[in-house]
Design an enzyme around this catalytic site. Structure first.
Site, PDB file in Angstrom:
ATOM      1  N   LYS A 293      25.812  -3.176  -0.122  1.00  0.00           N
ATOM      2  CA  LYS A 293      27.285  -3.107  -0.137  1.00  0.00           C
ATOM      3  C   LYS A 293      27.801  -2.353   1.078  1.00  0.00           C
ATOM      4  O   LYS A 293      28.987  -2.105   1.208  1.00  0.00           O
ATOM      5  CB  LYS A 293      27.760  -2.402  -1.399  1.00  0.00           C
ATOM      6  CG  LYS A 293      27.287  -3.005  -2.690  1.00  0.00           C
ATOM      7  CD  LYS A 293      27.697  -2.105  -3.859  1.00  0.00           C
ATOM      8  CE  LYS A 293      26.811  -2.328  -5.060  1.00  0.00           C
ATOM      9  NZ  LYS A 293      26.926  -1.204  -6.012  1.00  0.00           N
TER      10      LYS A 293
ATOM     11  N   ARG B 252      10.970   4.030   3.695  1.00  0.00           N
ATOM     12  CA  ARG B 252      10.587   3.046   4.721  1.00  0.00           C
ATOM     13  C   ARG B 252      11.850   2.282   5.106  1.00  0.00           C
ATOM     14  O   ARG B 252      12.639   1.904   4.234  1.00  0.00           O
ATOM     15  CB  ARG B 252       9.532   2.080   4.191  1.00  0.00           C
ATOM     16  CG  ARG B 252       9.342   0.889   5.130  1.00  0.00           C
ATOM     17  CD  ARG B 252       8.150   0.057   4.770  1.00  0.00           C
ATOM     18  NE  ARG B 252       6.917   0.771   5.052  1.00  0.00           N
ATOM     19  CZ  ARG B 252       5.712   0.213   4.989  1.00  0.00           C
ATOM     20  NH1 ARG B 252       5.585  -1.062   4.656  1.00  0.00           N
ATOM     21  NH2 ARG B 252       4.633   0.919   5.237  1.00  0.00           N
TER      22      ARG B 252
ATOM     23  N   HIS C  26       4.415   5.872  11.635  1.00  0.00           N
ATOM     24  CA  HIS C  26       3.967   5.709  10.237  1.00  0.00           C
ATOM     25  C   HIS C  26       3.026   6.885   9.955  1.00  0.00           C
ATOM     26  O   HIS C  26       1.815   6.711   9.828  1.00  0.00           O
ATOM     27  CB  HIS C  26       3.262   4.368  10.087  1.00  0.00           C
ATOM     28  CG  HIS C  26       3.080   3.911   8.676  1.00  0.00           C
ATOM     29  ND1 HIS C  26       3.204   4.746   7.578  1.00  0.00           N
ATOM     30  CD2 HIS C  26       2.765   2.671   8.165  1.00  0.00           C
ATOM     31  CE1 HIS C  26       2.969   4.058   6.481  1.00  0.00           C
ATOM     32  NE2 HIS C  26       2.704   2.798   6.801  1.00  0.00           N
TER      33      HIS C  26
ATOM     34  N   ARG D 267       0.791  -1.222   0.000  1.00  0.00           N
ATOM     35  CA  ARG D 267       0.000   0.000   0.000  1.00  0.00           C
ATOM     36  C   ARG D 267       0.831   1.285   0.000  1.00  0.00           C
ATOM     37  O   ARG D 267       0.591   2.196  -0.784  1.00  0.00           O
ATOM     38  CB  ARG D 267      -0.929   0.083   1.226  1.00  0.00           C
ATOM     39  CG  ARG D 267      -2.239  -0.608   1.069  1.00  0.00           C
ATOM     40  CD  ARG D 267      -2.660  -1.189   2.398  1.00  0.00           C
ATOM     41  NE  ARG D 267      -1.698  -2.186   2.764  1.00  0.00           N
ATOM     42  CZ  ARG D 267      -1.766  -3.455   2.334  1.00  0.00           C
ATOM     43  NH1 ARG D 267      -2.789  -3.828   1.633  1.00  0.00           N
ATOM     44  NH2 ARG D 267      -0.829  -4.329   2.639  1.00  0.00           N
ATOM     45  N   THR D 268       1.782   1.367   0.909  1.00  0.00           N
ATOM     46  CA  THR D 268       2.451   2.658   1.099  1.00  0.00           C
ATOM     47  C   THR D 268       3.276   3.009  -0.135  1.00  0.00           C
ATOM     48  O   THR D 268       3.177   4.118  -0.669  1.00  0.00           O
ATOM     49  CB  THR D 268       3.322   2.619   2.368  1.00  0.00           C
ATOM     50  OG1 THR D 268       2.525   2.112   3.434  1.00  0.00           O
ATOM     51  CG2 THR D 268       3.829   3.994   2.718  1.00  0.00           C
TER      52      THR D 268
HETATM   53  N1   CP Z   1      -0.432  -0.011   5.831  1.00  0.00           N
HETATM   54  C1   CP Z   1       0.780  -0.284   5.307  1.00  0.00           C
HETATM   55  O1   CP Z   1       1.806   0.338   5.671  1.00  0.00           O
HETATM   56  O2   CP Z   1       0.782  -1.250   4.348  1.00  0.00           O
HETATM   57  P1   CP Z   1       2.060  -1.727   3.526  1.00  0.00           P
HETATM   58  O3   CP Z   1       3.002  -2.370   4.507  1.00  0.00           O
HETATM   59  O4   CP Z   1       1.554  -2.660   2.475  1.00  0.00           O
HETATM   60  O5   CP Z   1       2.701  -0.488   2.942  1.00  0.00           O
END
Ligand code: CP
Length: 308
Positions: free
Chosen positions: A81, A102, A130, A52-53
């Site tokens: 590396k 991320r 998040h 999703r993100t």
């Molecule tokens: N909600 C969420 O962060 O989903 P993903 O891990 O698929 O990005």
């Protein structure tokens, strides 16, 4: 230094309200936005898996008329590396106008923001924060409930490692009349620092329980989460705890008719698929709302950086 968003509290209540208004306008008038980022590039630096993100950030930039580059695993980048996050951020700043990162390590996007010359958005750091999931959650609550005031919100599942829970509690703590019910196994309770720095510091009434059924009737919002296998130190503990809560239609018998059932997804089996057709299920609305809020945030940060 350009402005980055690492923690949801980096945005004021008023700024979040403005982002919600922008997202609602994008939903109503998408054609007005589809060329605003023409010639601009978003880099998605994902050292940890995501559906999703990452894809909603990419869809957001494409729907603003911009372009996307990046990697979907640290193994496919020079991190494999031994390159540092700091050097990667400096490097990618030479190619992109904005970065979404991320990382499995808490604080990595913050380190990136110190070394990047373009805005960095935290797309999830370990078990910490998040913020853009929280923006998706807030738009969903706003569209379902019409207001953030006087809500009783139940958080259920892995409250220890669930970064979406930590960020949403922080965001909602600035709203009037919030009550929080923390539903988890004892081993997966909300970390003490979140209770101390947010709930106690803001005098938010909260209770902790292991009993979802007993808590359900009083909830306006039920925020379910998965048990985060990737953050456990041993598989045995994960297997013991993973099915602590499974929401089924029968368990909703005493829930409010206007309950909003949320989940940041991915779901494993903590919400039965039989609930997907219940009008109270809002988790796929969160998915779509995430794209609109990320569009609004990209526009805001690029404007503030003087890029647009
Ligand atoms: N909600 C969420 O962060 O989903 P993903 O891990 O698929 O990005």
């Amino acid at each position: 230094m350009v402005r980055s968003v690492i923690n949801i509290l980096d945005l004021s209540v008023e700024e979040i309200q403005d982002l919600i208004q922008t997202a609602c306008d994008i939903i109503d008038h998408p054609r007005d936005y589809d060329q605003l980022c023409r010639g601009k590039k978003l880099a998605t630096l994902f050292y940890e898996p995501s559906t999703r993100t990452r894809l909603s950030f990419e869809a957001a930039m494409y729907e603003l008329g911009g372009n996307v580059l990046g990697f979907s695993s640290g193994q496919n980048s020079s991190a494999s590396k031994g390159e540092s996050v700091a050097d990667t951020a400096r490097t990618v700043s030479c190619y992109a106008d904005i970065i979404a990162m991320r990382h499995p390590k808490e604080g990595a996007p913050y380190v990136a923001s110190l070394h990047s010359t373009v805005p960095v958005i935290n797309a999830g750091d370990g078990g910490h924060n998040h913020p853009t999931q929280t923006l998706a959650d807030l738009l969903t609550i706003y569209r379902e409930k019409g207001s953030f005031n006087n809500l009783t919100v139940g958080f259920c599942g892995d409250l220890k490692f669930g970064r979406t829970v930590h960020s949403l509690i922080a965001a909602l703590s600035r709203q009037a009349g919030l009550r929080v019910v923390l539903i988890s196994p004892v081993e997966l309770k909300l970390p003490s620092y979140v209770k101390k720095d947010i709930l106690k510091a803001q005098n938010i009434p909260y209770e902790q329980t292991t009993d979802l059924q007993a808590a359900l009737p009083e909830l306006d919002i039920l925020y379910m989460t998965r048990v985060q296998r990737e953050r456990f130190f041993n598989e045995e503990d994960y297997l013991r705890l993973k099915d602590s809560y499974i929401l089924t239609p029968g368990k909703l018998k005493n829930a409010r008719p206007d309950l909003c059932i949320m989940h940041p997804l991915p779901r494993v089996n903590e919400i039965s698929v039989a609930i997907d057709s219940d009008p109270r299920a809002c988790y796929f609305k969160q998915v779509l709302n995430g794209k609109y809020m990320r569009m609004a945030l990209i526009l805001k940060l690029l404007r503030e950086a003087g890029t647009l």
